[in-house]
Design an enzyme around this catalytic site. Structure first.
Site, PDB file in Angstrom:
ATOM      1  N   TYR A  90      -1.460  -1.103  10.552  1.00 33.61           N
ATOM      2  CA  TYR A  90      -1.683  -1.249   9.119  1.00 33.61           C
ATOM      3  C   TYR A  90      -0.525  -0.642   8.332  1.00 33.61           C
ATOM      4  O   TYR A  90       0.039  -1.283   7.442  1.00 33.61           O
ATOM      5  CB  TYR A  90      -3.000  -0.591   8.721  1.00 33.61           C
ATOM      6  N   SER A 142       0.849  -1.189   0.000  1.00 32.48           N
ATOM      7  CA  SER A 142       0.000   0.000   0.000  1.00 32.48           C
ATOM      8  C   SER A 142       0.880   1.233   0.000  1.00 32.48           C
ATOM      9  O   SER A 142       2.009   1.198   0.518  1.00 32.48           O
ATOM     10  CB  SER A 142      -0.902   0.025   1.240  1.00 32.48           C
TER      11      SER A 142
END
Length: 262
Positions: free
Chosen positions: A152, A139
């Site tokens: 995350y 990401s």
């Protein structure tokens, strides 16, 4: 399974994973689709078999569960495949004071431990075959520490560095290894966590189809890191140049002047 090449896709029941399944089926791959939601996998698999004449196996399980993860690892080791797309992941978004340690551990089990173990299992098969393709979904938040996404962001930074290190390890082989760094994507990612897509402006989002098509294009072009929404490759070149300058500077063998004296 038939004699065609087989691709394994985790998190395949919706969003990015489901689009990867459709696109790879269109390329003629047989599929092993991995997810927790049996009903969605059944529907997706049936559609792809009917449309493309391929074979689809459904693997139902929770990759954050050690027993389920070990079961899929054995499958990859015993029946080597041609491609693995490590797409399954969790967000665990929110302040750690309210989400708690258990949620963060569950995220790490899925985003880090499962991805690592499945990568290693698939690579063992790739080495035997002399070829194979590993795609790990990271990401852009790998570069963005976040007060509401500590684990995350950290997990995706791990995925990026882990994947790039594997690329170095297999640089002299015919094994392809790609890291894909999505930005905001129109999927169930936010709504499944009780959040609104309005956390980003509408103009920031790509569709899952746009993301996957760009990622597959990058793979065919030989990119090691594909960032579909990055408009200027010069920005990535600058990041790489800064990274190399950083290591040159920190390996100078001297304590920085600002830490001396006083």
């Amino acid at each position: 399974m038939s004699d065609r090449k087989t691709a394994v896709i985790t998190g395949a029941s919706s969003g990015i994973g489901a689009v990867y399944a459709q696109r790879l089926a269109a390329q003629g791959y047989d599929l092993l689709l991995v997810a927790r939601r049996a009903d969605r996998l059944a529907d997706l698999g049936a559609r792809l078999e009917a449309e493309f004449g391929i074979s689809v196996q459904r693997w139902i399980g929770d990759l954050a569960d050690p027993a389920d993860l070990a079961r899929l690892e054995r499958r990859l080791e015993e029946e080597p495949v041609a491609m693995l797309v490590n797409n399954a992941g969790a967000g665990g978004l929110g302040p750690t004071a309210t989400t708690g340690a258990d949620a963060q551990e569950a995220l790490i089990r899925l985003n880090v431990i499962a991805l690592t173990r499945l990568s290693i299992a698939a690579l063992a098969g790739f080495r035997k075959a002399g070829t194979g393709t590993l795609v790990n979904i990271a990401s852009v938040i790998a570069f963005g520490p976040s007060a509401g996404g500590a684990s995350y962001s950290g997990s995706k930074a791990f995925v990026l560095n882990f994947t790039r290190s594997l690329q170095m390890e297999y640089a002299d082989s015919d094994i392809r290894i790609q890291a894909v760094l999505p930005g905001p994507i129109r999927t169930e990612f936010f709504t499944s966590q009780g959040l609104s897509d309005s956390v980003f402006p509408d103009t920031a989002y790509l569709s899952a189809e746009e993301l996957v098509d760009a990622a597959l294009s990058g793979l065919e072009q030989g990119e090691k890191v594909t960032i579909p929404s990055l408009g200027s490759p010069a920005i990535w070149d600058a990041i790489e140049a800064s990274r190399q300058a950083f290591f040159k500077d920190v390996l100078g063998g001297q304590v920085a002047e600002r830490y001396k004296g006083g």
